[in-house]
Design a protein around this motif. Structure first.
Motif, mmCIF file in Angstrom:
data_model
loop_
_atom_site.group_PDB
_atom_site.id
_atom_site.type_symbol
_atom_site.label_atom_id
_atom_site.label_comp_id
_atom_site.label_asym_id
_atom_site.label_seq_id
_atom_site.Cartn_x
_atom_site.Cartn_y
_atom_site.Cartn_z
ATOM 1 N N SER A 87 0.629 -1.189 0.083
ATOM 2 C CA SER A 87 0.121 0.175 0.074
ATOM 3 C C SER A 87 0.889 1.072 -0.140
ATOM 4 O O SER A 87 0.335 2.187 0.547
ATOM 5 N N ASN A 90 0.323 5.731 -1.748
ATOM 6 C CA ASN A 90 -0.233 6.863 -1.087
ATOM 7 C C ASN A 90 1.114 7.959 -0.843
ATOM 8 O O ASN A 90 1.122 9.043 -0.987
ATOM 9 N N SER A 130 -8.561 6.860 -7.664
ATOM 10 C CA SER A 130 -9.594 6.509 -7.242
ATOM 11 C C SER A 130 -10.045 4.899 -7.767
ATOM 12 O O SER A 130 -11.220 4.418 -7.133
ATOM 13 N N CYS A 132 -7.740 1.254 -7.088
ATOM 14 C CA CYS A 132 -7.008 0.604 -5.933
ATOM 15 C C CYS A 132 -5.852 1.137 -5.515
ATOM 16 O O CYS A 132 -5.078 0.426 -4.563
ATOM 17 N N ASN A 135 -5.882 6.911 -3.048
ATOM 18 C CA ASN A 135 -7.274 6.996 -2.637
ATOM 19 C C ASN A 135 -7.656 8.653 -2.571
ATOM 20 O O ASN A 135 -7.458 9.350 -1.501
ATOM 21 N N ASP A 137 -11.186 11.417 -3.720
ATOM 22 C CA ASP A 137 -12.637 11.272 -4.165
ATOM 23 C C ASP A 137 -12.574 11.863 -5.739
ATOM 24 O O ASP A 137 -11.651 12.252 -6.034
ATOM 25 N N LYS A 141 -10.290 14.713 -7.712
ATOM 26 C CA LYS A 141 -9.664 14.223 -9.031
ATOM 27 C C LYS A 141 -10.123 15.157 -9.811
ATOM 28 O O LYS A 141 -9.323 15.662 -10.936
ATOM 29 N N ILE A 163 -4.630 13.032 0.529
ATOM 30 C CA ILE A 163 -3.833 11.783 0.736
ATOM 31 C C ILE A 163 -2.991 11.916 2.208
ATOM 32 O O ILE A 163 -2.744 10.943 2.759
ATOM 33 N N LEU A 166 -5.506 10.934 4.853
ATOM 34 C CA LEU A 166 -5.905 9.691 4.676
ATOM 35 C C LEU A 166 -4.763 8.964 5.579
ATOM 36 O O LEU A 166 -4.903 7.817 6.321
#
Length: 186
Positions: A87, A90, A130, A132, A135, A137, A141, A163, A166
């Motif tokens: 992951s 980000n 947006s 996988c 992340n 919204d 974007k 980001i 998050l």
């Protein structure tokens, strides 16, 4: 019922065409990659190794993602942790935005904006925002894409802030509970 594009005022249609043209120009692939060849030294320089922080310094990261990301060792540890969880998109996006903001040349800025767009924002990008990957919204974007019509140092600010928030809410707490972090504070 929907009257289609004909129902829109003429000025709106003209503006939409203008934006479409500018985005098309931004997203075009060069006919030749020769224009983009960058000379590199024969052996790439290794970045200096980051010094391991004291346990006291590492303890401060638990409460401040900003301090963690500003510390080269902290950033490297955080990236390694996120990579282990598959992951890291980000933090990679955040780092790319930081690098982009330091760019002075308008041509380089356009190139970097295009690269960030292709890697993180466009639909079906390798690390799509947006999907996988990164992340953000759809509104963020859309605002970011609008900002890329005329790139500036702040073009990615809204997306980068989302980001950051998050990572602060989700990734940092997981990092603090991880073995990566626990080893640093011993």
């Amino acid at each position: 019922m929907c009257k289609g594009l004909a129902a829109l005022p003429h000025t709106c249609l003209e503006r939409a065409k203008e934006i479409k043209t500018k985005l098309g120009t931004l997203l075009q692939k060069p006919d030749s990659t020769i224009d983009f060849i960058i000379p590199y030294p024969e052996k790439p320089e290794k970045p200096p190794k980051a010094q391991k922080p004291s346990p006291e310094e590492a303890l401060q990261w638990r409460d401040s993602l900003e301090k963690l990301l500003q510390n080269p060792y902290g950033l490297a540890s955080f990236r390694s942790f996120l990579r282990s969880e598959f992951s890291e998109e980000n933090v990679e996006f955040w780092v790319a935005c930081e690098d982009y903001k330091k760019t002075k040349s308008p041509m380089k800025m356009m190139e970097k904006a295009n690269k960030i767009y292709e890697e993180f924002i466009q639909t079906e990008a390798p690390k799509e925002v947006s999907g996988c990957g990164v992340n953000i919204d759809h509104f963020t974007k859309a605002v970011t894409m609008k900002n890329l019509v005329e790139p500036s140092p702040s073009s990615f600010d809204m997306a980068q802030k989302r980001i950051f928030a998050l990572m602060e809410k989700d990734s940092l707490p997981r990092f603090v509970r991880s073995e990566f972090y626990q080893e640093l504070i011993k």
